[in-house]
Design an enzyme around this catalytic site. Sequence first.
Site, PDB file in Angstrom:
ATOM      1  N   LYS A   1       0.817  -1.263   0.034  1.00 35.21           N
ATOM      2  CA  LYS A   1      -0.092  -0.070   0.091  1.00 35.21           C
ATOM      3  C   LYS A   1       0.874   1.193   0.002  1.00 35.21           C
ATOM      4  CE  LYS A   1      -1.669   1.625   4.218  1.00 35.21           C
ATOM      5  NZ  LYS A   1      -1.327   2.783   4.682  1.00 35.21           N
ATOM      6  N   ASN A   2       1.698   1.358   0.807  1.00 27.82           N
ATOM      7  CA  ASN A   2       2.623   2.591   1.076  1.00 27.82           C
ATOM      8  C   ASN A   2       3.613   2.841   0.015  1.00 27.82           C
ATOM      9  OD1 ASN A   2       1.061   2.905   3.386  1.00 27.82           O
ATOM     10  ND2 ASN A   2       2.577   2.327   4.804  1.00 27.82           N
TER      11      ASN A   2
ATOM     12  N   ASP B   1       5.091  19.449   9.811  1.00 22.92           N
ATOM     13  CA  ASP B   1       6.502  20.750   9.827  1.00 22.92           C
ATOM     14  C   ASP B   1       7.542  20.342   8.791  1.00 22.92           C
ATOM     15  OD1 ASP B   1       6.320  18.808  11.726  1.00 22.92           O
ATOM     16  OD2 ASP B   1       8.304  19.745  12.420  1.00 22.92           O
TER      17      ASP B   1
ATOM     18  N   CYS C   1      -4.530   7.588   9.526  1.00 20.96           N
ATOM     19  CA  CYS C   1      -5.054   6.999  11.000  1.00 20.96           C
ATOM     20  C   CYS C   1      -4.642   7.885  12.149  1.00 20.96           C
ATOM     21  CB  CYS C   1      -3.822   5.618  11.120  1.00 20.96           C
ATOM     22  SG  CYS C   1      -4.623   4.121  10.208  1.00 20.96           S
TER      23      CYS C   1
ATOM     24  N   ARG D   1       0.444  13.684  14.039  1.00 25.55           N
ATOM     25  CA  ARG D   1       0.747  13.607  12.414  1.00 25.55           C
ATOM     26  C   ARG D   1       1.201  15.072  11.808  1.00 25.55           C
ATOM     27  NH1 ARG D   1      -1.355   8.945  10.678  1.00 25.55           N
ATOM     28  NH2 ARG D   1       0.484   8.524   8.937  1.00 25.55           N
TER      29      ARG D   1
ATOM     30  N   ARG E   1      -8.685  -0.415   4.798  1.00 24.04           N
ATOM     31  CA  ARG E   1      -7.914   0.500   4.243  1.00 24.04           C
ATOM     32  C   ARG E   1      -6.636   0.190   3.780  1.00 24.04           C
ATOM     33  NH1 ARG E   1      -6.774   5.418   7.751  1.00 24.04           N
ATOM     34  NH2 ARG E   1      -5.512   5.734   5.834  1.00 24.04           N
TER      35      ARG E   1
ATOM     36  N   ASP F   1       4.549  -0.023  12.470  1.00 24.55           N
ATOM     37  CA  ASP F   1       3.055  -0.459  11.596  1.00 24.55           C
ATOM     38  C   ASP F   1       3.116  -2.114  11.969  1.00 24.55           C
ATOM     39  OD1 ASP F   1       3.180   1.235   8.476  1.00 24.55           O
ATOM     40  OD2 ASP F   1       3.006   1.684  10.549  1.00 24.55           O
TER      41      ASP F   1
HETATM   42  C1  EPZ Z   1       4.324   6.589   6.629  1.00 27.91           C
HETATM   43  O1  EPZ Z   1       3.570   7.719   7.300  1.00 27.91           O
HETATM   44  C2  EPZ Z   1       3.279   5.518   6.544  1.00 27.91           C
HETATM   45  N1  EPZ Z   1       2.108   6.166   5.820  1.00 27.91           N
HETATM   46  C3  EPZ Z   1       2.831   5.113   7.766  1.00 27.91           C
HETATM   47  O2  EPZ Z   1       1.998   4.116   7.529  1.00 27.91           O
HETATM   48  C4  EPZ Z   1       3.873   4.592   8.529  1.00 27.91           C
HETATM   49  O3  EPZ Z   1       3.755   4.236   9.718  1.00 27.91           O
HETATM   50  C5  EPZ Z   1       4.940   5.773   8.883  1.00 27.91           C
HETATM   51  O4  EPZ Z   1       5.528   6.308   7.672  1.00 27.91           O
HETATM   52  C6  EPZ Z   1       6.185   5.390   9.633  1.00 27.91           C
HETATM   53  O5  EPZ Z   1       6.881   4.423   8.958  1.00 27.91           O
HETATM   54  C7  EPZ Z   1       2.293   6.067   4.399  1.00 27.91           C
HETATM   55  O6  EPZ Z   1       3.298   5.753   3.654  1.00 27.91           O
HETATM   56  C8  EPZ Z   1       1.046   6.264   3.544  1.00 27.91           C
HETATM   57  P1  EPZ Z   1       6.468   9.759   9.060  1.00 27.91           P
HETATM   58  P2  EPZ Z   1       4.152   9.057   7.508  1.00 27.91           P
HETATM   59  O7  EPZ Z   1       6.273  10.813   8.367  1.00 27.91           O
HETATM   60  O8  EPZ Z   1       4.828   9.457   6.446  1.00 27.91           O
HETATM   61  C9  EPZ Z   1       6.537  12.895  12.829  1.00 27.91           C
HETATM   62  C10 EPZ Z   1       0.070   2.481   7.842  1.00 27.91           C
HETATM   63  O9  EPZ Z   1      -0.228   1.806   8.858  1.00 27.91           O
HETATM   64  N2  EPZ Z   1       6.497  13.682  11.593  1.00 27.91           N
HETATM   65  O10 EPZ Z   1       7.591   8.783   8.670  1.00 27.91           O
HETATM   66  O11 EPZ Z   1       2.980   9.943   8.083  1.00 27.91           O
HETATM   67  C11 EPZ Z   1       5.399  12.041  12.873  1.00 27.91           C
HETATM   68  O12 EPZ Z   1       4.523  12.697  13.718  1.00 27.91           O
HETATM   69  C12 EPZ Z   1       0.610   3.896   8.041  1.00 27.91           C
HETATM   70  O13 EPZ Z   1       0.249   1.884   6.621  1.00 27.91           O
HETATM   71  C13 EPZ Z   1       6.847  15.085  12.172  1.00 27.91           C
HETATM   72  O14 EPZ Z   1       7.144  15.555  13.104  1.00 27.91           O
HETATM   73  O15 EPZ Z   1       5.261   8.803   8.820  1.00 27.91           O
HETATM   74  C14 EPZ Z   1       5.831  10.841  13.253  1.00 27.91           C
HETATM   75  O16 EPZ Z   1       5.879  10.887  14.604  1.00 27.91           O
HETATM   76  C15 EPZ Z   1       0.345   4.468   9.499  1.00 27.91           C
HETATM   77  N3  EPZ Z   1       6.688  16.135  11.237  1.00 27.91           N
HETATM   78  C16 EPZ Z   1       7.173  10.424  12.658  1.00 27.91           C
HETATM   79  O17 EPZ Z   1       7.627  11.735  12.178  1.00 27.91           O
HETATM   80  C17 EPZ Z   1       6.419  15.741   9.897  1.00 27.91           C
HETATM   81  O18 EPZ Z   1       6.349  16.875   8.948  1.00 27.91           O
HETATM   82  C18 EPZ Z   1       7.024   9.538  11.565  1.00 27.91           C
HETATM   83  O19 EPZ Z   1       6.279   9.966  10.632  1.00 27.91           O
HETATM   84  C19 EPZ Z   1       6.338  14.581   9.345  1.00 27.91           C
HETATM   85  C20 EPZ Z   1       6.474  13.642  10.372  1.00 27.91           C
END
Ligand code: EPZ
Length: 419
Positions: free
Chosen positions: A22-23, A124, A116, A121, A397, A305
């Site tokens: 999916k991702n 920044d 989710c 989320r 989803r 995940d």
């Molecule tokens: C991706 O989400 C995946 N989703 C998530 O999968 C996965 O859990 C996550 O990466 C971590 O591996 C998709 O690819 C669509 P991140 P993403 O940005 O990109 C913080 C699933 O179940 N952060 O790596 O949103 C954030 O709050 C889903 O398939 C900031 O602080 O994850 C989190 O604590 C759930 N500022 C951490 O980084 C930002 O601008 C990781 O988030 C962006 C993120």
Amino acid sequence: MSRLIVRGGTKLQGELEVYNAKNCVLALLAASILTEEKVILHKCPMIADVYSMIKILDDIGVKVEWQNDSLLIDSQLLNRYEISPNYAKEVRSSIFLMGSILGRLKKVNAVFPGGCDIGLRPIDLHLKGLRALNISIQEYGGYLYCDGQSAHGGAVHLDFPSVGATENIILASVLLDGITVITNVAKEPEIVALQDFLVAMGAHISGAGTSTIVVEGVKKLHGVEFTPIPDRIIAGTYLIAGAFTGGDLLIKNCRPQDMKALISKMDDCCGRITEYHDCIHIKSVPRPTSIKAIETQPFPGFPTDLQTQILALQTISNGVSMIVENIFETRFKHVAELTKLGADIVVRDRVALVRGVKTLRGAEVFAHDLRGGAALVLAGLRAEGQTVINNIRHIDRGYYKLDEALNSVGADIVREVDL
Ligand code: EPZ
């Protein structure tokens, strides 16, 4: 509201085929609009998040059609730079469409994305990265107004190796003049797949899978046919399902090299796990030994995940396990539901302490998010009697017919749909 009725107690035995990630598909769908030529993605999962992304693309003038399990994308008539707020709130992946729309149209308006409910989320890091490319971003009323008319390559350091921010900055930079250097990037296999996809379209990118990615902008990208990578999280879910039921499963179309963190944790506690080039076999013991400590980390660390599912497995394991969720602030919503099944868990902030019990007893529970919902299904496979899992739209989803897949190897799951 639809639900799954799981009758526990059967060992899972047989073969399960993993479909593609999916991702990965969501990122490639966003990247596909960087060319006016046709793009074909093969063996895509027909899951809700993919359908949501297709709706967003259709809304901005991109034609996406299914041909069996291939997606045909034609963005020649891409004409709108406003990501529909209604659709964007359905999926987190709408956020990295910003980068590719900016790449094509030099402008984009978007709202803060959905996804989710597992934490704040924030975005920044996305905005910091886009601004480093000289993209002007005005934020008001929950909207983001981005202008990339004078954008050019730049240097970006991510405070955290965010998957989405890494993808967004790559997509925004591939068609820019100049060189973009992104440091402290995410190293997930889906990032490497995105680089492979864009290089196949004619982009000049290197470094994916390491901490630094370098993008040299090109004028144009061409169409491509591409197959996304297998879903390592689905493969992990199936592996844990095998261990949950004392089963014997061959999990096909997966990449063990992407699953080292999970396999190394399960290897000593759940029975015999054998890795092959593109499949994994588990012959599990009747009751696993508890995994003493698990901490979720960015890849190649233990994937967040799979935290919900490995935590669920610990509820019936022999001993005590400590699980630390370092990535998302509130990814323990499944704990209250597991407790209804008789699990013995204490949570303080980002730490869960699980004392394994011999048996879980079926009950009515609620899915609150995608992976937490999957964890409840796995627990139901083990629980005595019947477990009713509500709000299964969360599960659908990210899992394509999870109930049918598990039933094909001996589970007893009935899907009840409210008409
Ligand atoms: C991706 O989400 C995946 N989703 C998530 O999968 C996965 O859990 C996550 O990466 C971590 O591996 C998709 O690819 C669509 P991140 P993403 O940005 O990109 C913080 C699933 O179940 N952060 O790596 O949103 C954030 O709050 C889903 O398939 C900031 O602080 O994850 C989190 O604590 C759930 N500022 C951490 O980084 C930002 O601008 C990781 O988030 C962006 C993120």
